[in-house]
Each structure stands twice: as structure tokens, then as C-alpha cells.
Design a protein around this motif. Structure first.
Motif, PDB file in Angstrom:
ATOM      1  N   GLU A  88      -0.078  -2.339  -2.369  1.00 11.63           N
ATOM      2  CA  GLU A  88       1.022  -2.897  -1.574  1.00 11.63           C
ATOM      3  C   GLU A  88       0.471  -3.378  -0.225  1.00 11.63           C
ATOM      4  O   GLU A  88       0.778  -4.480   0.251  1.00 11.63           O
ATOM      5  CB  GLU A  88       2.041  -1.772  -1.360  1.00 11.63           C
ATOM      6  CG  GLU A  88       3.263  -2.104  -0.551  1.00 11.63           C
ATOM      7  CD  GLU A  88       4.124  -0.851  -0.343  1.00 11.63           C
ATOM      8  OE1 GLU A  88       3.585   0.274  -0.218  1.00 11.63           O
ATOM      9  OE2 GLU A  88       5.353  -1.002  -0.290  1.00 11.63           O
ATOM     10  N   LEU A 126       6.329  -1.865  -6.640  1.00  9.25           N
ATOM     11  CA  LEU A 126       5.042  -2.559  -6.694  1.00  9.25           C
ATOM     12  C   LEU A 126       5.057  -3.640  -7.767  1.00  9.25           C
ATOM     13  O   LEU A 126       4.333  -4.625  -7.670  1.00  9.25           O
ATOM     14  CB  LEU A 126       3.912  -1.570  -6.996  1.00  9.25           C
ATOM     15  CG  LEU A 126       3.666  -0.468  -5.962  1.00  9.25           C
ATOM     16  CD1 LEU A 126       2.476   0.386  -6.386  1.00  9.25           C
ATOM     17  CD2 LEU A 126       3.440  -1.052  -4.579  1.00  9.25           C
ATOM     18  N   LYS A 169       2.258  -6.523  -7.992  1.00  5.07           N
ATOM     19  CA  LYS A 169       1.230  -6.527  -6.949  1.00  5.07           C
ATOM     20  C   LYS A 169      -0.122  -6.044  -7.484  1.00  5.07           C
ATOM     21  O   LYS A 169      -1.127  -6.720  -7.293  1.00  5.07           O
ATOM     22  CB  LYS A 169       1.702  -5.712  -5.747  1.00  5.07           C
ATOM     23  CG  LYS A 169       2.900  -6.360  -5.058  1.00  5.07           C
ATOM     24  CD  LYS A 169       3.509  -5.494  -3.963  1.00  5.07           C
ATOM     25  CE  LYS A 169       4.856  -6.103  -3.540  1.00  5.07           C
ATOM     26  NZ  LYS A 169       5.532  -5.302  -2.505  1.00  5.07           N
TER      27      LYS A 169
END
Lengths: 190, 460, 244
Positions: free
Chosen positions: C108, C141, C154
């Protein structure tokens, strides 16, 4: 103190400060309601036929059913028999019930009827086969549109039916004809 | 700790997992339902907006529940419905018994109602000499097997068709060895049709009750609720007080969500709106509290009352799929059941909030956006504080807390390192260690990161 | 920019190479990275067992260890999520709140804060991505399969910057592995079965390596793989992103 008053008092004490009631803000969208209705109802085990008018529809239904089914009920066909006077149990041998709906929903293949059209509430369940005459103009896109059309309508009993009775309780195998009608044919009238 | 025959969820799940092939089958069957749900949800562009709207409507209802209950009662009475109130399961059961006695019958048909399961109505009535026939196919199957439903939408999803075939052979006289679902369903249709035609009282559940109109809606696929209700002289509909929604138009929101979430169907086959009794027949509604007002008072847990019983959280739950509904030893299993049950009995159901990895999939599929996994976490805290967590776990956690809470006692390879090496399950190498039963332990490294860092980076 | 490296206690003790890879990966981005020795544990093991009320000392340590950093980065979605949701210290609410907002999971941080667009790493293997639930559904995420929403990931976007890597498609893209903290021992049967089913999905789809942003899930999967004698390896995503 009655249980009613006790429950209401406890609930009133437990409920949080009033929260607002949201508006149902789902925007209607343009779609081909006949195509969607046909695809969805077919997908859930129903059939969709087309007819120019009621007479043609009834004729086609009779042709399609006379081989096997002996007992046909048209609750809104006044010259046959006034089924509202019957004991609902007497409908146990109905092979085909033909009813008329004034509302149907494209997104889920459901038709809407009230006891006025059914005369006997049990009819669309107890019949072995169900046929529904629906004018094409009665098709709406979504359930929001359907309830907008129903509005504050007064009825004793109202019902959405989407396809034949079904169950998948045994190992998720889909079986049509659980307790209600084994088939559902919607005839769309021009 | 909560128990059924001395077994909590983990122990019951352990038994369930002895048959590996069956666990795989159970998991795949329910995953298939989850996939059908996904397909249906993805067909609706405004799905997330619908969920939010449904959630907001339900939140609103809970904040004005007492007013809506009164409004519903008023309208229902105007419609000719007879309204009863039951503070708890016992009162609910005695109201139903009273109505049966008044009708002078000792048998009835019943469609699916999780509330009556929660109240153990069938057992109560059986003791009073009343025969109840469950008419939902899955419920009839578990009733014949003398079992409880293992799933609120698919009551016999734990049973294989061969077992159902054997059950029908024994009770309904079907040919031995026939396990064809089509054939068995037809046999049940004939068997139950006779019941529908001969029973004078029918009990149903309620999916939604509308305050504005005093009507209620019952959703089924089989048509069994209607076959019972429309052929009986007396229809008794039992509902938890949380089933109220404000307006008829709100059904548009909930009916779009319910079946899609439950089975992936665009809508249930039959969606019956009962507003007035049939001519010459009686229509009763029993409004039941049974702990709901207590849950409403719990700020952290009240929104569990938004549940519309679709069971999407069951089907997506990786733990439910691999432990089976009976391991939850309560009427409503799965993630939602695990946050409802402790409200009914904290000691009996203290294990359920721990029967989860807190993965959060349940909250994501919930059509009314109940924060199920957050509530599981919060129940754990309540149970920990109230002393309902097993002592062994409490001691372990106190030990860990002591080790990690005190930074001054902590140093490289010091207290934490020693504690971890001694106590973490994945390093205790013995046959008693649950980790080691089906998993290898990680290999101990030469040095911890802490030690490496002290050697390789100047500042730290 | 000074980054405090927040290393999960079990990574510190059992998987130092993951913390080293995380440290080096962040240093390669030109950041000053420090590992405050005072850190112990985020408190999640106690809290998930129903004893959040015993985590006061942990929280206090965390505050003292990480006060003053611009960012606090952790190679675990689960530990990062726990701190972001539950870090509180009586009398120091403002500081705790400030620190909660500075905590990032590693992928992240690389994606949202550093906005990394390319990486110097090569990993010539077929890799299955395990979406750890707390990172995915807790920290978002990756998009979650339950929601009707646009997909993104991500960690996978970062993995796609790695040379010669081949990502495999799983049958169940984001099913929980069954680790679940103390669940892994208190519900041993279900936990192990969930892990076996996850591993089978990766194996069926040809993964040589299972990666993820949470070592705890991978430790569980590794335990199962090694018991099976499988050749499939587990690697924390930091090890792949840091690889040459």
C-alpha cells in the motif's frame, strides 16, 4: 402489563435516536423489456409465447394442452364457472389455470396478480400448469417500477410469480414442480 | 464453553472433518451457490447502491421500531388480521397452541420459519400431542431424519441424495436405491399434497411486514407456504419484531436483493402479499420479541437485527462450508448466527464468535451490510471480559500480554523471543500440538531480524 | 522522509529474511528507514482471542516506539490493520490517532505514497498470489470478489513490474487460507482443511511459488506444503519485489 405494552416499552427504550429514512434513488434505465422478460423467464424455467390477442392466446393454449390436461380453469372468464364460490380444495384436479396479469417485470420474469384476478388464492399454486396472459404494455423494467405501478392499491392478497414452482433442496439439483405449478407459460399479447 | 453433547463448534467441526471427501463436497456445493449469487449480483449495475439503501432503510426502522410496530398493528387490524404479541419463545409457543386448540385440531402444516426453529415450536407441540408437518422439501427431509436444519435457506444441504433416497424409502415407501432428485421431489410432492388438502391450520413465517399497509410478504420457491395457507381455515404467520419495513415500495429494494443474495435467482418464485384474510378464513400474526429488544439495546450488535435471512454469509463463509451447519448447534448457523446466538445465551454460544477467521467475506455479501465480522470481533471482547473464554486460552493470552506489554523487559533474544519460541503453536514440536497435526513448523532461523539489524545497521 | 519499519513479532523471530527484504526494498527507494527496537507486538493475538483489554502495554510500546516517524510501514496487512483500527492509549488519543493514520502496509505504501512505477527485480517463476483477508478486505489492497466494483490489486500491480514473473489465475481468487490467528489451533480441523484447499488451488493452476503480503498466512500454507512434501515454495511479496 400486557406483553404488547411490555415489548413496545422495552423496544422504545432500546432503539437509538431516530435515523433518516432514505429515498430509494435507483434511476430507471431504458431497456428492451420484452427481450429481457423473455430471456429471464426462460432462464428460470418458464415459457414465453406471443399472441395478437386474448382469443388467439386461448386457442393456442388449448391446442398446447388438450392432449394431456382435462381440467382448465379461467377464473376471469365469466361464462364458464364462478370459481370464487368453490371450496378451494375442489381445485385439486385442475390441470391448467389461465389467468390474466396487468403487470409484469422484465428484470426477474415475474408477473403480478391479486385475488381479483385469481378468484381463488390457491389457484396458481394448486394447478398443475399455469398460463398467464399479459399485455405487452404491462411490462415494466424493475421491481421499483412495479411497486410504483402497484402504488397504494388495495387488495386482500397480491402475488408475484416468477416461473414454475421449484426446489434445489436435494444436492442443489434444480427440480421444477415442487408443490406449485409444474410449468408457467406467459403469453404476451400485442 | 458452549456445548452440544459435550462438544463445542471446534469439536463438532473436527468430527465433520473426519470424512474428507464429504467436506470437499459440502464446500463445493455451497461455493456453487456463492458463485450463483455473484453472477446475479454482477448483473445489477446498481447492486452496491441497493445494498446501501437496504441497509439505511433497516437502520431507520431499528431507530423507530416501536412506532412502526404500532403502525403495523393498527393497519393489520383494520385489514382484519388478528395480531398477537409474544415476549419470548414460551409465550409464542403457547399462543400457537391456543390457536390450534381453538380450531379444534391436533395437526397442522408449517412452511419455513426460522423463528419457530428458534422457539423450538415443533418439539413443544409434539409434547402437547400436536403433529406438525414441515412442508418445505428440505425441512421435511430433516424432519423425517429427526435432525435440525443445517442451513436457513437450504435446510438439508448436508445430506446426500442417497441418504434422502433411503429416508424416503423408509418413510414414504419409494423404491429402495432410487436417489434421483427429480423422482424424490415428485414423491414429496404427492406426499405433501395430501397434507395440504387435509390440514385446517397452516403456519408460515414472514419475510417482510409493511407498517404502512399492515400486510406481510412470504417468499418461497416451492409454493408450500401458499399451498398451506390458502387451503387452511386458519393461517398463523409468526415473525420477529425486526421484520418490519416502512413502506410497500421498499419491497422493491428488498425483493431485488433477497433471492439474488440467497440462491442467485432474480427473485423467489412466489412472493405472496397477505393483506386481508380469505373470505371465511382467519389470519393471525404473532409478533415475537424473544431477545430482539435486548439485542437492539446493544449498540455494537443491534444492526444484526437488519438480517433478512438470505444466508449469503453462510455460503461464502469458508468455515461454515467446511464445518457444516450442525457444528454451530443453534437454529441459525453461520456467521450471522454466530453474532445472534450469544445474545440469546452467552455461555451456551460463547464458542461461536470464535468459529471464524474474521476474513470479512460475510460482511461483503450481506445485502443489508451488517458488519458481521466486526461484530464477531466485538463479541469476542465481550466474552473475554465476561469470563466466557476458556481459562487455558486466557492464561496463554495473559502470558503473551506480560511478555509483549513490558518493553523494558524486552531485549534481543530476550523475553519476547523466549516466550514466542516456547509458546507459539507452530514451534512446539509434539504430537499434542494442534498445529503439528497437519502442518510442519517453520524452521528456526540462525538469528532473529532484531539480531541481524543490530549487526548490519548502525542506528536502531 | 523517515520511515519506521514495523516488523510483526513472528516475522522478527521466524522470518528475518522478510523483514530484511522489506528494509532493503524501502532503502532502495531512497528512504531513511529505522527499526525501533522498542517495538514488540501489535497486540492482535490477544485482541482476536477476546482480550483486547490486555493490550494496553502493547499499545503504549507502539506509541513510544513509533512516535515521530513520517510513515510507519509494515510487511503485514493484518498487523497494520490491527494497529489502524485498535491502537488507543488513554490520555494520548491525539498522538494515537496521528500514529494510526501514518501506518501503511508495505505494498500500500509503495503504491499509494511512493507511487512506484517500476522495480528492478527479476523472478522467473509461475507465482500464485494469496490475497490475505485483512490486507484485502480490511485495508482494501485489492478489490474483493464479493463486491460489484471495478477490479484492482496493489500487490499484483507491483508483482507485474517484476521481470519474467508469470502470475497464475486461481479458481477462488480471494478465499481465506484458514490461518486466522489462534483459530489455526483452536479450530485445527477447519483451519488445516482451508489451508489444504488453498494450496490445492495454487497447485492445480501451476504455481511454483505462493506469495502474499502476510507471512502468517504463508507460514500456515508453508506448513501444509512441507507436510505434503510439495515442491511449491512460499515467498513474502517483499522478497520477490526486492529480488535481483
Amino acid at each position: 402489563m400486557s406483553s404488547r405494552d411490555k415489548i413496545l416499552a422495552v423496544v422504545a427504550a432500546a432503539q437509538p435516536d431516530a435515523l433518516p429514512l432514505p429515498q430509494v434513488g435507483i434511476q430507471p434505465e431504458k431497456r428492451d423489456v420484452v427481450a429481457q422478460f423473455t430471456a429471464v423467464l426462460t432462464g428460470i424455467g418458464g415459457r414465453v409465447w406471443h399472441a395478437a390477442d386474448r382469443a388467439e392466446a386461448l386457442q393456442r393454449l388449448q391446442e398446447g394442452y388438450t392432449e394431456r390436461e382435462q381440467v382448465i380453469v379461467l377464473p376471469d372468464h365469466q361464462d364458464v364457472v364462478d370459481t370464487s364460490m368453490l371450496d378451494p380444495h375442489l381445485l385439486r384436479d385442475v390441470d391448467l389455470a389461465i389467468i390474466t396479469a396487468s403487470l409484469a417485470v422484465a428484470e426477474n420474469g415475474a408477473i403480478w396478480v391479486t385475488d381479483e384476478a385469481l378468484v381463488q388464492r390457491v389457484l396458481p399454486f394448486i394447478t398443475q400448469n399455469l398460463a398467464v396472459l399479459v399485455p405487452k404494455a404491462a411490462l415494466v423494467a424493475t421491481m421499483h417500477d412495479a411497486y410504483a405501478a402497484i402504488g397504494k392499491m388495495d387488495y386482500g392478497f397480491g402475488l408475484f410469480i416468477a416461473g414454475p414452482s421449484k426446489t434445489a433442496d436435494i444436492e442443489q439439483s434444480l427440480v421444477l414442480g415442487a408443490h406449485g405449478s409444474r410449468s408457467m407459460t406467459v403469453v404476451l399479447l400485442d | 464453553m458452549a456445548v452440544v453433547n459435550g462438544k463445542d463448534h471446534a469439536a463438532l467441526a473436527d468430527v465433520f472433518n473426519k470424512d474428507k471427501a464429504r467436506v470437499g463436497w459440502h464446500d463445493e456445493t455451497l461455493w456453487f451457490v456463492r458463485q450463483k449469487r455473484d453472477k446475479a449480483a454482477h448483473g445489477i449495475a446498481e447492486w452496491e447502491q441497493l445494498r446501501q439503501t437496504a441497509s439505511d432503510i433497516k437502520d431507520h426502522v431499528l431507530s423507530r421500531l416501536s412506532q412502526y410496530l404500532v403502525e403495523f398493528e393498527t393497519r393489520a387490524k383494520e385489514n382484519g388480521i388478528i395480531v398477537h404479541w409474544a415476549a419470548d419463545a414460551e409465550e409464542h409457543n403457547s399462543i400457537v397452541l391456543g390457536l390450534l386448540q381453538k380450531a379444534g385440531v391436533n395437526r397442522m402444516v408449517k412452511s419455513k420459519s426460522m423463528l419457530t426453529e428458534e422457539c423450538h415450536l415443533n418439539e413443544f407441540l409434539a409434547k402437547k400431542g400436536i403433529e406438525v408437518i414441515d412442508t418445505d422439501l428440505g425441512e421435511r427431509i430433516v424432519q423425517l431424519a429427526e435432525e435440525a436444519p443445517s442451513h436457513i435457506v437450504l435446510p438439508c444441504i448436508h445430506k446426500k441424495k442417497e441418504e434422502i433416497g433411503a429416508l424416503f424409502h423408509k418413510h414414504l415407501g419409494t423404491p429402495a436405491g432410487n436417489a434421483d432428485p427429480q423422482f424424490l421431489t415428485e414423491a414429496a410432492r404427492q406426499h405433501l399434497r395430501e397434507k395440504f388438502l387435509t390440514r385446517r391450520v397452516a403456519l408460515t413465517g414472514v419475510n417482510f411486514a409493511i407498517a404502512e399497509t399492515g400486510e406481510f410478504v412470504v417468499c418461497t420457491n416451492e409454493g408450500n407456504a401458499d399451498m398451506g395457507a390458502h387451503l387452511a381455515d386458519v393461517h398463523i404467520a409468526c415473525m420477529g419484531i425486526e421484520k418490519i419495513i416502512p413502506k410497500r415500495e421498499h419491497l422493491g429494494v428488498f425483493l431485488r436483493l433477497l433471492a439474488r443474495s440467497a440462491t442467485g435467482q432474480p427473485v423467489t418464485t412466489y412472493n405472496s402479499h397477505f393483506k386481508k384474510p380469505r373470505k371465511g378464513a382467519e389470519l393471525h400474526v404473532v409478533l415475537v420479541d424473544n431477545g430482539r429488544s435486548r439485542q437492539l439495546a446493544r449498540k455494537d450488535f443491534r444492526n444484526s437485527l437488519k438480517c433478512i435471512r438470505c444466508a449469503a454469509c453462510f455460503n461464502t463463509c469458508p468455515v461454515y462450508r467446511r464445518s457444516g451447519g450442525h457444528s454451530y448447534h443453534t437454529a441459525i448457523a453461520g456467521p450471522i448466527g454466530s453474532i445472534l446466538a450469544p445474545n440469546l445465551d452467552m455461555r451456551q454460544y460463547a464458542d461461536l464468535p470464535f468459529a471464524s477467521t474474521l476474513c470479512g467475506s460475510c460482511s461483503n455479501v450481506c445485502p443489508v451490510k451488517i458488519d458481521i465480522h466486526d461484530q464477531l470481533y466485538k463479541w469476542r471482547q465481550v466474552l473475554g471480559k465476561e469470563g466466557y473464554v476458556p481459562k487455558s486460552k486466557e492464561l496463554g493470552m495473559k502470558g503473551l500480554a506480560m511478555a509483549v506489554n513490558n518493553a523494558t523487559m524486552f531485549s534481543v533474544g530476550g523475553k519476547l523471543g523466549r516466550w514466542v519460541m516456547r509458546n507459539t503453536p507452530f514451534v512446539v514440536n509434539n504430537g499434542m500440538n494442534p498445529w503439528f497435526k497437519q502442518r510442519e513448523m517453520p524452521e528456526a532461523p540462525k538469528e532473529s531480524f532484531r539480531e541481524w539489524y543490530a549487526k548490519n545497521r548502525k542506528e536502531g | 522522509m523517515t520511515v519506521g519499519l514495523f516488523v510483526p513479532c513472528y516475522v522478527d523471530q521466524f522470518y528475518p529474511q522478510v523483514a530484511i527484504a522489506s528494509l532493503q526494498l524501502l532503502e532502495k527507494q531512497g528512504l531513511t528507514v529505522r527499526f525501533p527496537k522498542k517495538q514488540t507486538c501489535c497486540g492482535q493475538p490477544m485482541a482476536n482471542s477476546g482480550f483486547e483489554h490486555l493490550t494496553g502495554g502493547c499499545n503504549k510500546n507502539f506509541l513510544e516506539a513509533f512516535e515521530g516517524f513520517d510513515y510507519i510501514v509494515c510487511p503485514s496487512g493484518s498487523c497494520a490493520l490491527h494497529v489502524k483500527h485498535h491502537l488507543k492509549v488513554e490520555g494520548q488519543e491525539a498522538l494515537a490517532s496521528d500514529i494510526r493514520n501514518r501506518v501503511y502496509e508495505l505494498t500500500e505504501f509503495l503504491t499509494d505514497v511512493l507511487q512506484v512505477k517500476n522495480l528492478k527485480a527479476r523472478f522467473p517463476y509461475r507465482v500464485g498470489m494469496h490475497q490475505s483477508c485483512h490486507g484485502q478486505r480490511g485495508l482494501k489492497l485489492s478489490q474483493m470478489s464479493e463486491l460489484v466494483a471495478a477490479p484492482f490489486s496493489k500487490p499484483e500491480s507491483l508483482l507485474r513490474m517484476v521481470q519474467d514473473i508469470e502470475m497464475v489465475q486461481l479458481d477462488r481468487v480471494d478465499e481465506c487460507c484458514g490461518f486466522g490467528g489462534s483459530f489455526c489451533v483452536s479450530e485445527e480441523a477447519v483451519s488445516a482443511r482451508m489451508g489444504q484447499d488453498r494450496v490445492a488451488d495454487h497447485q492445480r493452476n501451476g504455481a511454483q511459488v505462493i506469495t502474499g503480503a502476510d507471512m502468517s498466512c504463508l507460514m500456515h500454507l508453508e506448513g501444509i506444503l512441507r507436510r505434503q512434501g510439495s515442491a511449491v515454495q512460499v515467498k513474502h511479496i517483499a522478497e520477490i519485489l526486492n529480488g535481483e
